[in-house]
Design an enzyme around this catalytic site. Structure first.
Site, PDB file in Angstrom:
ATOM      1  CE  LYS A 163      14.015   5.338  62.491  1.00 36.68           C
ATOM      2  NZ  LYS A 163      13.888   4.507  63.653  1.00 36.68           N
ATOM      3  CG  ASP A 193      11.636  -1.910  47.589  1.00 41.37           C
ATOM      4  OD1 ASP A 193      12.688  -1.280  47.572  1.00 41.37           O
ATOM      5  OD2 ASP A 193      10.496  -1.354  47.686  1.00 41.37           O
ATOM      6  CG  ASP A 242      13.028  20.979  65.885  1.00 42.17           C
ATOM      7  OD1 ASP A 242      12.632  20.074  65.122  1.00 42.17           O
ATOM      8  OD2 ASP A 242      14.060  20.889  66.576  1.00 42.17           O
ATOM      9  CB  SER A 248       4.424  10.555  62.849  1.00 39.86           C
ATOM     10  OG  SER A 248       5.142  11.587  63.474  1.00 39.86           O
ATOM     11  CE  LYS A 293       5.261   7.884  59.321  1.00 36.45           C
ATOM     12  NZ  LYS A 293       5.348   6.429  59.161  1.00 36.45           N
ATOM     13  CE1 TYR A 309       8.701   9.826  59.313  1.00 36.61           C
ATOM     14  CE2 TYR A 309       7.744  11.557  60.670  1.00 36.61           C
ATOM     15  CZ  TYR A 309       8.069  10.227  60.478  1.00 36.61           C
ATOM     16  OH  TYR A 309       7.741   9.305  61.441  1.00 36.61           O
TER      17      TYR A 309
HETATM   18  N1  UFG Z   1      17.191  17.910  69.762  1.00 36.28           N
HETATM   19  C1  UFG Z   1      18.339  18.583  70.160  1.00 36.28           C
HETATM   20  N2  UFG Z   1      19.531  18.088  69.743  1.00 36.28           N
HETATM   21  C2  UFG Z   1      19.645  16.959  68.976  1.00 36.28           C
HETATM   22  C3  UFG Z   1      18.468  16.297  68.573  1.00 36.28           C
HETATM   23  C4  UFG Z   1      17.261  16.799  68.996  1.00 36.28           C
HETATM   24  O1  UFG Z   1      18.278  19.586  70.856  1.00 36.28           O
HETATM   25  O2  UFG Z   1      20.776  16.586  68.629  1.00 36.28           O
HETATM   26  C5  UFG Z   1      15.882  18.413  70.243  1.00 36.28           C
HETATM   27  C6  UFG Z   1      14.939  18.832  69.137  1.00 36.28           C
HETATM   28  O3  UFG Z   1      15.162  20.170  68.781  1.00 36.28           O
HETATM   29  C7  UFG Z   1      13.581  18.579  69.819  1.00 36.28           C
HETATM   30  C8  UFG Z   1      13.833  17.376  70.710  1.00 36.28           C
HETATM   31  O4  UFG Z   1      15.250  17.345  70.898  1.00 36.28           O
HETATM   32  O5  UFG Z   1      13.236  19.670  70.634  1.00 36.28           O
HETATM   33  C9  UFG Z   1      13.395  16.055  70.116  1.00 36.28           C
HETATM   34  O6  UFG Z   1      13.979  15.925  68.821  1.00 36.28           O
HETATM   35  P1  UFG Z   1      13.966  14.553  68.005  1.00 36.28           P
HETATM   36  O7  UFG Z   1      14.747  14.780  66.764  1.00 36.28           O
HETATM   37  O8  UFG Z   1      14.366  13.425  68.885  1.00 36.28           O
HETATM   38  O9  UFG Z   1      12.430  14.339  67.695  1.00 36.28           O
HETATM   39  P2  UFG Z   1      11.362  15.278  66.943  1.00 36.28           P
HETATM   40  O10 UFG Z   1      10.359  15.682  67.973  1.00 36.28           O
HETATM   41  O11 UFG Z   1      11.972  16.318  66.137  1.00 36.28           O
HETATM   42  O12 UFG Z   1      10.756  14.242  65.917  1.00 36.28           O
HETATM   43  C10 UFG Z   1      10.193  13.071  66.386  1.00 36.28           C
HETATM   44  C11 UFG Z   1      10.415  11.924  65.425  1.00 36.28           C
HETATM   45  C12 UFG Z   1       9.628  12.134  64.188  1.00 36.28           C
HETATM   46  C13 UFG Z   1       8.217  12.496  64.501  1.00 36.28           C
HETATM   47  C14 UFG Z   1       8.132  13.648  65.464  1.00 36.28           C
HETATM   48  C15 UFG Z   1       6.717  13.898  65.851  1.00 36.28           C
HETATM   49  O13 UFG Z   1      11.792  11.774  65.111  1.00 36.28           O
HETATM   50  O14 UFG Z   1       9.640  10.921  63.485  1.00 36.28           O
HETATM   51  O15 UFG Z   1       8.861  13.314  66.611  1.00 36.28           O
HETATM   52  O16 UFG Z   1       6.607  14.900  66.805  1.00 36.28           O
HETATM   53  F1  UFG Z   1       7.570  12.849  63.391  1.00 36.28           F
END
Ligand code: UFG
Length: 337
Positions: free
Chosen positions: A85, A59, A296, A125, A154, A150
């Protein structure tokens, strides 16, 4: 040449980077506390790359264990992947995130200074851009108003790197801001693993494809985007891996603190990604529209000019490969984990 230390080297981006580094002839050492990873990943890195990296289950917050790694090896550079993350979880457990995503960077940087290690590559990120900037994001845009702990962690580590680069001008800091990492190794031996809930859209799509969920929840269809769903910049994890190698090469010749976006600069909505996944893999993904997920953004994608011009890095794998490789991994991973 000394070794490259990967913290969190059994994680998603770390394991793929380890493979690519070994293939390029680098000596790789991995430190991982297995909090969100599995020892089978080490076996699979060896299977693909033909060499087993030295491994320490430590760790990073435990000074003695961490120092042992620096004492027992001649380390030339550190790539710091380790960290939690899950954006949603970071809102529920901010202290856990500040402790696990900021303190280890301090511990590592202290050890690096103590043992004369000068090159630090940090997994940052796109989350640092927050809601105040308009996509495409360039590296010089202001950061700070992140919507979750998160992203704030970063940003704090980025700032620590910047401050230290002034105080220690003989050091090099390469900050890589990932956009949306996805895909998996084409062998089906490495990919994203999670011990609790998955935390990316592609993982949820795969869960639906596997029949573990009846449908995909799409968070919002009223965003100001062409189809109303959120737009992101998906980038294949193997492209990210080569981005780290380019970063290390750049660190060999340059001092100071340098920031690069690692994305493709291509915008795909949630519905676009589902459509490509269905076409490439021949599987229907049923979905339901639900409320927006708090925090989001409507759209987030990179301006990739700097990484191309300065590092000579361009993401080569397309969205079809990301969907194909993610599904290959999702179907096989349970046999090996
Ligand atoms: N989404 C859905 N349904 C789901 C999961 C996601 O509709 O079950 C949508 C989210 O609303 C978003 C897109 O899919 O519009 C992408 O979502 P993610 O959770 O895959 O990714 P994020 O863009 O929210 O986050 C990612 C990484 C983070 C990082 C971020 C930076 O997980 O670590 O991008 O933009 F910080």
């Amino acid at each position: 040449m000394g070794a490259i230390l990967l913290t969190g080297g059994l994680g998603f981006v770390g394991s793929h980077t380890g493979v690519e580094l070994i293939k390029e002839g680098y000596d790789v050492i991995i430190v991982d506390n297995l909090s969100n990873s599995d020892m089978k990943t080490l076996d699979n890195i060896e299977k693909i790359a033909g060499k087993r990296p030295r491994f320490y289950e430590e760790d990073l917050c435990q000074e003695e264990g961490l120092e042992k790694v620096f004492l027992e090896n001649k380390i030339e550079s550190v790539i710091h992947f380790a960290g939690y993350k899950a954006v949603g979880e970071s809102r529920e457990k901010p202290l856990l995130y500040y402790k696990n995503n900021v303190l280890p960077a301090l511990m590592l940087l202290e050890q690096m200074q103590k043992h004369g290690v000068k090159k630090f590559v940090f997994s940052s990120s796109a989350a640092v851009y927050g809601p105040d900037n308009d996509a495409p994001y360039t590296e010089d845009m202001p950061t700070g108003n992140c919507t979750n702990p998160y992203g704030k962690c970063k940003r704090i580590v980025e700032e620590i790197c910047q401050d230290l680069s002034v105080a220690a001008p003989d050091m090099t800091f390469i900050i890589l801001r990932y956009f949306n990492p996805t895909g998996a190794h084409e062998s089906g031996l490495l990919g994203e693993t999670f011990k609790s809930l998955p935390n990316s859209l592609m993982s949820y799509i795969c869960k639906v494809a596997l029949g573990e969920c009846r449908y995909l929840s799409i968070f919002g269809n009223d965003y100001p985007t062409p189809d109303g769903t959120g737009i992101r910049d998906y980038v294949h994890v193997l492209d990210l891996a080569t981005g780290h190698i380019k970063g290390l090469e750049y660190a060999d010749k340059n001092r100071g603190c340098h920031i690069f976006n690692l994305g493709r600069g291509k915008a795909y909505s949630v519905l676009d990604l589902i459509k490509v996944f269905e076409q490439v893999n021949g599987i229907q993904i049923p979905y339901l529209f639900e409320a927006r997920r708090p925090g989001d953004l409507a759209l987030a994608y990179a301006d990739c000019k700097k990484a191309k011009e300065v590092l000579g890095w361009v993401a080569e794998k397309d969205i079809e490969s990301m969907c194909k490789d993610s599904w290959h991994w999702a179907r096989t991973k349970w046999d090996i984990l």
